[in-house]
Enzyme design. Structure first.
Site, mmCIF file in Angstrom:
data_model
loop_
_atom_site.group_PDB
_atom_site.id
_atom_site.type_symbol
_atom_site.label_atom_id
_atom_site.label_comp_id
_atom_site.label_asym_id
_atom_site.label_seq_id
_atom_site.Cartn_x
_atom_site.Cartn_y
_atom_site.Cartn_z
ATOM 1 N N ASP A 52 48.724 -28.722 10.118
ATOM 2 C CA ASP A 52 47.832 -29.813 10.863
ATOM 3 C C ASP A 52 46.293 -28.883 10.708
ATOM 4 O O ASP A 52 45.361 -29.709 10.978
ATOM 5 C CB ASP A 52 48.236 -29.961 12.205
ATOM 6 C CG ASP A 52 48.329 -28.847 12.832
ATOM 7 O OD1 ASP A 52 48.127 -27.769 12.520
ATOM 8 O OD2 ASP A 52 48.815 -29.035 14.197
ATOM 9 N N SER A 53 46.136 -27.801 10.182
ATOM 10 C CA SER A 53 44.763 -27.392 9.882
ATOM 11 C C SER A 53 44.079 -28.477 9.020
ATOM 12 O O SER A 53 42.797 -28.219 8.762
ATOM 13 C CB SER A 53 44.870 -25.935 9.059
ATOM 14 O OG SER A 53 45.460 -25.859 8.163
ATOM 15 N N ASP A 100 53.688 -29.665 9.503
ATOM 16 C CA ASP A 100 53.431 -29.493 10.644
ATOM 17 C C ASP A 100 53.621 -30.929 11.415
ATOM 18 O O ASP A 100 53.171 -32.089 10.916
ATOM 19 C CB ASP A 100 52.011 -29.254 10.838
ATOM 20 C CG ASP A 100 51.710 -27.592 11.113
ATOM 21 O OD1 ASP A 100 52.649 -26.931 11.227
ATOM 22 O OD2 ASP A 100 50.654 -27.324 10.926
ATOM 23 N N GLU A 132 54.548 -25.948 17.413
ATOM 24 C CA GLU A 132 53.940 -24.739 18.160
ATOM 25 C C GLU A 132 54.530 -24.559 19.634
ATOM 26 O O GLU A 132 54.909 -25.437 20.219
ATOM 27 C CB GLU A 132 52.423 -25.060 18.206
ATOM 28 C CG GLU A 132 51.607 -25.030 16.797
ATOM 29 C CD GLU A 132 50.204 -25.188 17.197
ATOM 30 O OE1 GLU A 132 49.653 -25.240 18.284
ATOM 31 O OE2 GLU A 132 49.679 -25.472 16.084
ATOM 32 N N GLU A 199 50.572 -15.920 14.657
ATOM 33 C CA GLU A 199 49.116 -16.102 14.580
ATOM 34 C C GLU A 199 48.398 -15.144 15.399
ATOM 35 O O GLU A 199 48.387 -15.472 16.460
ATOM 36 C CB GLU A 199 49.049 -17.521 14.467
ATOM 37 C CG GLU A 199 47.312 -17.636 13.997
ATOM 38 C CD GLU A 199 47.130 -19.032 13.668
ATOM 39 O OE1 GLU A 199 47.963 -19.860 13.739
ATOM 40 O OE2 GLU A 199 45.777 -19.377 13.480
HETATM 41 O O1 KIV Z 1 48.177 -25.657 10.131
HETATM 42 C C1 KIV Z 1 48.172 -24.586 9.504
HETATM 43 O O2 KIV Z 1 47.614 -24.266 8.440
HETATM 44 C C2 KIV Z 1 49.062 -23.339 10.251
HETATM 45 C C3 KIV Z 1 48.990 -22.143 9.558
HETATM 46 C C4 KIV Z 1 47.671 -21.414 9.881
HETATM 47 C C5 KIV Z 1 50.038 -21.156 9.987
HETATM 48 O O3 KIV Z 1 49.726 -23.639 11.225
#
Ligand code: KIV
Length: 282
Positions: A52-53, A100, A132, A199
């Site tokens: 979700d980044s 995610d 998460e 993380e």
């Molecule tokens: O959303 C993402 O890219 C992540 C990574 C930083 C593990 O959760």
């Protein structure tokens, strides 16, 4: 027990566990569209995370919170198409895709979490979801998802969906929060997570948990001794505007791209001498 070949492409969550058992390092890279998916697959990543980044990296949001489930599904389908296109270069098939679950798609109730994760597995080529935290409600959700046949990757430490509570600071810096993280990691394994992302936490704690847990521990900003590493591909390529301090770039991708494009624009704007008219043929 089947053993992974070091060059085979993990396609199921269990393949990552086989890699840990065989002592093989695990590499996970994020992707957000067909282009980035093809690039990370051709580079040989063991798994591709549609994180979700992408809310920040691709959609320009300030946090990961605004991205919707529909957007995650659309980007995951695009990544899968990129992986399919790169298949001939990835000898051995398409790597495992993990998607995610976005903010509020799993926190409200276990039923909603099953519906959201179910859509990921039904409507995309992802074979697993990541979510998460490890509050009791989250552990109950994971237990429910796993019993519904949905593989879940956990994520502890810096959890960006809790940015307004935890910030982007390094987590588990004191003994009390380290003990809480230990308990949470064990709870996630017991609930059936097939792997765990840690993380931005102290490397010694991540190393200890990699040894204690049977499931693979995948670090980012958590030292070099985890079972595997995950990175946001745009960070590694130096494309993002805000580089996390724990994820240095491999190249100045943004600078290189801007310079190359400036050169092209300059060339378009440079007047060329008109070619002399050729002599008429009689
Ligand atoms: O959303 C993402 O890219 C992540 C990574 C930083 C593990 O959760």
């Amino acid at each position: 027990m089947p053993q992974p070949r070091s060059r085979s492409v993990p396609q199921r969550p269990a393949d990552l566990q086989l890699r840990k058992q065989a002592g093989l390092p695990i590499t996970v890279l994020t992707a957000w569209d067909a282009l980035s998916g093809a690039v990370v697959a051709e580079a040989g990543a063991d798994a591709v995370l549609v994180g979700d980044s992408l809310a920040m990296v691709v959609l320009g949001h300030a946090t990961t919170l605004p991205v919707t489930l529909d957007e995650m599904l659309q980007h995951t389908r695009a990544v899968a198409r990129g992986l399919e296109a790169a298949r001939s270069a990835t000898a051995g098939g398409r790597p495992l895709i993990i998607c995610d679950l976005p903010f509020l798609s799993y926190q409200c109730s276990p039923d909603e979490a099953v519906a959201a994760a179910g859509r990921v597995l039904k409507e995309t080529a992802a074979a697993a979801v990541k979510l998460e935290g490890a509050e009791p409600e989250t552990v109950a959700v994971i237990d429910r998802l796993v019993r519904a046949g949905i593989p879940v990757m956990g994520h502890l430490g810096l959890t960006p969906q809790s940015v307004h509570r935890l910030g982007y600071r390094r987590q588990a810096g004191d003994p009390v929060s380290q003990n809480r993280l230990r308990r949470q990691a064990l709870a996630l394994e017991a609930a059936g997570c097939f792997a765990l992302v840690l993380e931005h936490i102290p490397g010694e704690l991540a190393t200890e948990l990699s040894g204690r847990l049977a499931i693979p521990v995948i670090g980012i900003g958590a030292g070099d001794a985890c079972d595997g590493q995950v990175r946001v591909t745009a960070d590694l390529l130096g494309l993002t505007l805000h580089q996390p301090p724990f994820s240095p770039p491999l190249l100045d991708g943004r600078g290189l791209a801007v310079e190359a494009l400036r050169g092209w624009i300059r060339a378009q704007r440079t007047p060329t001498t008109p070619a002399a008219p050729s002599a008429p043929h009689c």
